[in-house]
Every structure is written in structure tokens, then in C-alpha cells.
Motif scaffolding. Structure first.
Motif, PDB file in Angstrom:
ATOM      1  N   SER A 257       0.791  -1.232   0.000  1.00  0.00           N
ATOM      2  CA  SER A 257       0.000   0.000   0.000  1.00  0.00           C
ATOM      3  C   SER A 257       0.819   1.276   0.000  1.00  0.00           C
ATOM      4  O   SER A 257       0.253   2.368  -0.093  1.00  0.00           O
ATOM      5  CB  SER A 257      -0.927   0.016   1.222  1.00  0.00           C
ATOM      6  OG  SER A 257      -0.175   0.030   2.426  1.00  0.00           O
TER       7      SER A 257
ATOM      8  N   GLU B  31      -3.817  -1.275   7.227  1.00  0.00           N
ATOM      9  CA  GLU B  31      -4.313   0.083   7.140  1.00  0.00           C
ATOM     10  C   GLU B  31      -5.543   0.286   8.021  1.00  0.00           C
ATOM     11  O   GLU B  31      -6.222  -0.672   8.385  1.00  0.00           O
ATOM     12  CB  GLU B  31      -4.645   0.424   5.681  1.00  0.00           C
ATOM     13  CG  GLU B  31      -3.463   0.311   4.724  1.00  0.00           C
ATOM     14  CD  GLU B  31      -2.360   1.321   4.996  1.00  0.00           C
ATOM     15  OE1 GLU B  31      -2.602   2.290   5.759  1.00  0.00           O
ATOM     16  OE2 GLU B  31      -1.245   1.147   4.457  1.00  0.00           O
TER      17      GLU B  31
ATOM     18  N   ASP C 173      -9.318   2.023   8.756  1.00  0.00           N
ATOM     19  CA  ASP C 173     -10.536   2.519   8.139  1.00  0.00           C
ATOM     20  C   ASP C 173     -10.884   3.897   8.730  1.00  0.00           C
ATOM     21  O   ASP C 173     -10.357   4.306   9.772  1.00  0.00           O
ATOM     22  CB  ASP C 173     -11.671   1.530   8.381  1.00  0.00           C
ATOM     23  CG  ASP C 173     -12.858   1.745   7.451  1.00  0.00           C
ATOM     24  OD1 ASP C 173     -12.821   2.695   6.643  1.00  0.00           O
ATOM     25  OD2 ASP C 173     -13.811   0.957   7.534  1.00  0.00           O
TER      26      ASP C 173
ATOM     27  N   ALA D 197      -9.815   7.525   6.709  1.00  0.00           N
ATOM     28  CA  ALA D 197      -9.013   6.303   6.661  1.00  0.00           C
ATOM     29  C   ALA D 197      -7.554   6.682   6.400  1.00  0.00           C
ATOM     30  O   ALA D 197      -7.239   7.816   6.027  1.00  0.00           O
ATOM     31  CB  ALA D 197      -9.538   5.381   5.560  1.00  0.00           C
ATOM     32  N   SER D 198      -6.663   5.744   6.598  1.00  0.00           N
ATOM     33  CA  SER D 198      -5.256   5.992   6.296  1.00  0.00           C
ATOM     34  C   SER D 198      -5.070   6.136   4.793  1.00  0.00           C
ATOM     35  O   SER D 198      -5.879   5.664   3.987  1.00  0.00           O
ATOM     36  CB  SER D 198      -4.393   4.849   6.827  1.00  0.00           C
ATOM     37  OG  SER D 198      -4.768   3.627   6.209  1.00  0.00           O
TER      38      SER D 198
ATOM     39  N   TRP E 136      -5.076   2.943   2.863  1.00  0.00           N
ATOM     40  CA  TRP E 136      -6.410   2.361   2.643  1.00  0.00           C
ATOM     41  C   TRP E 136      -6.985   2.869   1.321  1.00  0.00           C
ATOM     42  O   TRP E 136      -7.457   2.089   0.490  1.00  0.00           O
ATOM     43  CB  TRP E 136      -7.322   2.752   3.804  1.00  0.00           C
ATOM     44  CG  TRP E 136      -8.711   2.196   3.739  1.00  0.00           C
ATOM     45  CD1 TRP E 136      -9.719   2.588   2.901  1.00  0.00           C
ATOM     46  CD2 TRP E 136      -9.259   1.136   4.548  1.00  0.00           C
ATOM     47  NE1 TRP E 136     -10.856   1.867   3.129  1.00  0.00           N
ATOM     48  CE2 TRP E 136     -10.599   0.973   4.139  1.00  0.00           C
ATOM     49  CE3 TRP E 136      -8.748   0.354   5.566  1.00  0.00           C
ATOM     50  CZ2 TRP E 136     -11.449   0.024   4.725  1.00  0.00           C
ATOM     51  CZ3 TRP E 136      -9.584  -0.584   6.164  1.00  0.00           C
ATOM     52  CH2 TRP E 136     -10.914  -0.749   5.740  1.00  0.00           C
ATOM     53  N   TYR E 137      -6.924   4.194   1.135  1.00  0.00           N
ATOM     54  CA  TYR E 137      -7.464   4.783  -0.095  1.00  0.00           C
ATOM     55  C   TYR E 137      -6.634   4.379  -1.320  1.00  0.00           C
ATOM     56  O   TYR E 137      -7.187   4.138  -2.396  1.00  0.00           O
ATOM     57  CB  TYR E 137      -7.508   6.302   0.031  1.00  0.00           C
ATOM     58  CG  TYR E 137      -8.448   6.808   1.102  1.00  0.00           C
ATOM     59  CD1 TYR E 137      -9.738   6.307   1.218  1.00  0.00           C
ATOM     60  CD2 TYR E 137      -8.042   7.793   2.002  1.00  0.00           C
ATOM     61  CE1 TYR E 137     -10.602   6.784   2.202  1.00  0.00           C
ATOM     62  CE2 TYR E 137      -8.901   8.279   2.981  1.00  0.00           C
ATOM     63  CZ  TYR E 137     -10.176   7.762   3.078  1.00  0.00           C
ATOM     64  OH  TYR E 137     -11.031   8.231   4.051  1.00  0.00           O
TER      65      TYR E 137
ATOM     66  N   THR F 173      -5.016   1.604  -1.720  1.00  0.00           N
ATOM     67  CA  THR F 173      -5.326   0.210  -2.033  1.00  0.00           C
ATOM     68  C   THR F 173      -6.668   0.091  -2.750  1.00  0.00           C
ATOM     69  O   THR F 173      -6.811  -0.677  -3.707  1.00  0.00           O
ATOM     70  CB  THR F 173      -5.338  -0.636  -0.747  1.00  0.00           C
ATOM     71  OG1 THR F 173      -4.048  -0.578  -0.133  1.00  0.00           O
ATOM     72  CG2 THR F 173      -5.696  -2.085  -1.043  1.00  0.00           C
TER      73      THR F 173
ATOM     74  N   ASN G  99      -6.190  -6.970   4.335  1.00  0.00           N
ATOM     75  CA  ASN G  99      -5.781  -5.987   5.326  1.00  0.00           C
ATOM     76  C   ASN G  99      -5.524  -6.685   6.652  1.00  0.00           C
ATOM     77  O   ASN G  99      -6.430  -7.273   7.242  1.00  0.00           O
ATOM     78  CB  ASN G  99      -6.875  -4.931   5.501  1.00  0.00           C
ATOM     79  CG  ASN G  99      -6.415  -3.764   6.359  1.00  0.00           C
ATOM     80  OD1 ASN G  99      -5.247  -3.398   6.350  1.00  0.00           O
ATOM     81  ND2 ASN G  99      -7.339  -3.171   7.109  1.00  0.00           N
TER      82      ASN G  99
ATOM     83  N   TRP H  21     -13.016  -1.419   1.696  1.00  0.00           N
ATOM     84  CA  TRP H  21     -11.819  -2.195   1.340  1.00  0.00           C
ATOM     85  C   TRP H  21     -12.188  -3.110   0.175  1.00  0.00           C
ATOM     86  O   TRP H  21     -13.318  -3.600   0.094  1.00  0.00           O
ATOM     87  CB  TRP H  21     -11.348  -3.017   2.540  1.00  0.00           C
ATOM     88  CG  TRP H  21     -10.046  -3.713   2.298  1.00  0.00           C
ATOM     89  CD1 TRP H  21      -9.858  -5.010   1.905  1.00  0.00           C
ATOM     90  CD2 TRP H  21      -8.740  -3.141   2.425  1.00  0.00           C
ATOM     91  NE1 TRP H  21      -8.516  -5.285   1.777  1.00  0.00           N
ATOM     92  CE2 TRP H  21      -7.796  -4.153   2.086  1.00  0.00           C
ATOM     93  CE3 TRP H  21      -8.273  -1.884   2.787  1.00  0.00           C
ATOM     94  CZ2 TRP H  21      -6.425  -3.938   2.110  1.00  0.00           C
ATOM     95  CZ3 TRP H  21      -6.903  -1.665   2.806  1.00  0.00           C
ATOM     96  CH2 TRP H  21      -5.996  -2.686   2.469  1.00  0.00           C
TER      97      TRP H  21
END
Length: 401
Positions: free
Chosen positions: A52, A77, A79, A86-87, A90-91, A93, A111, A393
Motif C-alpha cells: 500500500s 491500514e 478505516d 481512513a489511512s 487504505w485509499y 489500495t 488488510n 476495502w
């Protein structure tokens, strides 16, 4: 739905919030740098641990677009919550999965904590059920702590010099303005050194290989690499000669041990990449100032993580011969470690201060790059518009094979 206007909430290099649209656009820009495959050769089955961010993300994108990679990517990561986004990973990915699906890739993202036995078990079961043996494992993990799955002990890494205290120049942003400051780090003790090796060395990489090999999931000709860095003698006291360097030495020793264990049926290497602005590197004292000087010196000769990942993938595919040093490490950092480049960087470093910063270092570029790690300062993004912070996700099953 959770549409809201987002503010970065940053202090210097640290950002509280990530911007989902900006993170997606960053991934798009990386994807567009990668050429599509010329032929119809089937892609390898790969496991990317740390997919990621940084070089793991770059290797994932290049593998998916240019080499029709199949398999699994692993990230850890967070949420979105009511208070925070979110981290960034996360976005990133979520967008990577969309691009992979659009390219018809059979690739799944999970995750979870790569250090845990539970995730190893889940990954192994998924690989065995869907793909069988894998051709490639890329290990690109940067974490502040690790829980040993066998003892339960929590190890925390320390970014410190070894032997003696370290004083050096550093880049700081006071009121948004770049300045040259001074940092002082006390030397690590033996416990801090050992803990850093446990977190950032090769112990977990070895456990992954052990688990996969025990299930017969390593294909003939299997390749595995772990990302490393050497860098300049300017940053050596806090990096290569510090606690991180001790961890990298352990990582490299692990590569040799894995390579010997594979007995010619596969290969294991560490990959010495060049400098990059990543969430991990921006936390290391002196690295930001060094990197901004390096960027000024190299200009268009700077090689991004995608550029370097493309070179590495050509070596995986057999389209190029690996560039190995006398320790058997794959070197991607020739552009950075060129003696003429390092001489120019050293000349600037020795004289740089706040008054000469604007001409000696590309601090504007660096600040933009740090912001883009979190989806900020990306051209074309309307940061005044409300954005959806709760992005799902990617589905655990990408669809029919």
C-alpha cells in the motif's frame, strides 16, 4: 455515505487526515507512468507484503499493469472513523484494486498484520486454494513495532545512531517556511538496537518463507526480494551506521540464508533502492534535507519509485540482467550513488543553511511530495469539495478466475 470537507491537520511531516480523492489521483498518476505489456505472456503469481505504500505500492502497480501479475497484496491500514479519515494506504489500495480489476487482473488485497501467524495462515490458505505455488514474493514492510508471534513480546524500533550521539542538520518547516535546524540524537543502547533488528530485520521475512515452503507453495524458479537502502555517507550515522543499518544488515544476512536454503531451486536477494520520499523515510532525521538536496542536484535524473520498480520487474521477468554488488544485493541506486552526484550533494550539504536553502535544496518539491503521501497537494483535486471518506476495502475475492 460520509461526505465531508477534509482538512489535512498536519504539523510538518505528520498528517492527521488523508484525502481519498487525492490518494486515488496519486495512484492514477503512478499507473499512467507504467507501459502496458507488449505481449500476451501470462503473469507470475506473486505475494506482495506491504503493497500500500512506498516501493511495495510501486512494485504492485508495475506488476499489475506491465507484467499481468496475479496473486495477493497485504497491507495494514486503518478505516475511517467519525473523527478521522481512513489511512492514505487504505485509499491507495482501494484505487489500486479498481485499476487491477479494470485490467482484468486476478489479484486480491488483504488488510492485516503481516507479522501475525493468523494472517500468514489466511494467506497460505488463499494461495493454496486459488493459485497453488507462487513465483515471487516481494517483502516491503516498514513498521514501528512488531509482536513476535512465538513469544508474544512486543519490539519497538528506534531511529538512533550507534556508538555515540549524533548532531546534524535537519529540515524543518516553521510556520510553513522551510528552515535548516539542528538535531541531536542520543546513541542507542543494546536493547534498542536489538529491538530495531527484530522489527526491521529479516526475522519476519524468514517466517513467511518457512511457512510457504512448509506447504509446498514455492514454485520452481521462485524469487524473493526484500527492499533495503544504503544511502550516502552523509546520512550514514543515523541510517546505515545506526540502528536501522543494523536491521538492514540482518535483512541482508537473511537473504543469503534464504538463498542458500533454496538450494538453486529459487533465489533470494535484498534490493538496494535509491532515495525516495515515503511515509517511512520522512520520519528519519536528516533524510528530508538530504533528499531535497539530492533532488536539486539530480533534477530530471531523479528516479521515482515506479521508475525503479520497473527496472526491478524487468529483472524478475528475465528481460534484463540483475545489477549485483559484491554482496549479492540487487542495486537500483546507481543514479543516486554516482560519485559525481554524491560529490555535488556533499558540497551543498557542507555549506547549506537557512539563507542558502532556496538555491541548494528543492524544498518546495519535497513538501509537495510529503503532502501527496496523504493525498494532499495533488494537481487537479478540488480540496474545497466534500469527499466520501468511508471507502470500502476491496472485496476479498476479485471474481472468477
Amino acid at each position: 455515505m460520509s461526505l465531508r470537507e477534509i482538512k489535512p491537520g498536519n504539523r510538518g511531516y505528520l498528517y492527521v487526515n488523508s484525502h481519498p480523492t487525492g490518494c486515488a489521483r496519486v495512484v492514477d498518476r503512478m499507473w499512467q507512468r507504467i507501459p502496458e505489456p507488449a505481449g500476451d505472456r501470462p503473469g507470475p503469481v506473486a505475494l506482495v507484503i506491504g503493497s500500500s505504500a512506498g516501493y511495495g505500492l510501486a512494485a504492485t502497480l508495475v506488476g499489475l499493469r506491465a507484467h499481468r501479475m496475479r496473486g495477493l497484496g497485504i497491507a495494514f491500514e486503518a478505516d475511517a472513523t467519525e473523527r478521522r479519515t481512513a489511512s492514505a494506504g487504505w485509499y491507495r489500495t482501494a484505487r489500486t484494486a479498481e485499476l487491477a480489476a479494470g485490467a482484468g487482473a486476478d489479484f486480491t488485497f488483504l488488510n492485516g498484520d503481516a507479522f501475525s501467524e493468523a494472517l500468514k495462515d489466511e494467506v497460505i490458505e488463499r494461495l493454496a486454494a486459488r493459485f497453488g505455488a507462487i513465483d515471487l514474493l516481494v517483502y516491503s514492510v516498514a513498521a514501528p513495532r512488531r509482536t513476535d508471534p512465538r513469544t508474544g513480546e512486543v519490539h519497538r524500533s528506534a531511529l538512533k545512531p550507534l556508538g555515540e550521539d549524533y548532531r546534524a542538520k535537519t529540515l524543518v518547516f516553521e510556520g510553513g517556511l522551510p528552515q535548516v535546524g539542528e538535531m541531536h540524537l542520543t546513541a542507542a543502547d543494546e536493547a534498542e538496537r536489538d529491538a530495531t533488528v527484530q522489527v526491521m530485520g529479516g526475522a519476519d521475512w524468514q517466517l513467511w518463507i518457512d511457512a510457504l515452503q512448509a506447504r509446498g507453495l514455492l514454485a520452481d524458479g521462485f524469487q524473493t526480494v526484500a527492499l533495503s537502502y544504503v544511502g550516502s555517507d552523509i546520512t550514514a550515522p543515523v541510517y546505515r551506521a545506526g540502528t536501522i543499518g543494523a536491521a538492514k544488515e540482518h535483512l541482508e544476512a537473511t537473504a543469503r540464508a534464504i538463498d542458500t536454503r533454496l538450494k538453486g531451486a529459487g533465489r533470494a536477494h535484498t534490493v538496494v533502492a535509491g532515495a525516495a520520499v515515503t511515509q517511512a523515510s520522512s520520519a528519519i532525521p536528516s533524510i528530508a534535507l538530504y533528499t531535497s538536496i539530492l533532488r536539486r542536484v539530480t533534477g530530471e535524473g531523479w528516479q521515482s519509485t515506479v521508475d525503479q520498480a520497473a527496472v526491478l520487474w524487468d529483472q524478475f521477468a528475465g528481460d534484463a540482467q540483475p545489477v549485483l554488488d559484491d554482496q549479492g544485493r540487487i542495486r537500483l541506486d546507481g543514479w543516486e550513488m554516482d560519485p559525481a552526484v554524491q560529490a555535488d550533494v556533499r558540497a551543498v550539504w557542507d555549506r547549506i543553511d537557512t539563507d542558502t536553502l532556496a538555491t541548494g535544496a528543492d524544498t518546495g518539491w519535497l513538501r509537495d511530495q510529503v503532502g501527496r503521501l496523504y493525498g494532499w497537494d495533488v494537481p487537479g483535486v478540488d480540496y474545497e469539495a466534500a469527499a466520501e471518506t468511508h471507502v470500502p476495502w476491496p472485496a476479498a475475492d476479485p471474481g472468477p478466475v
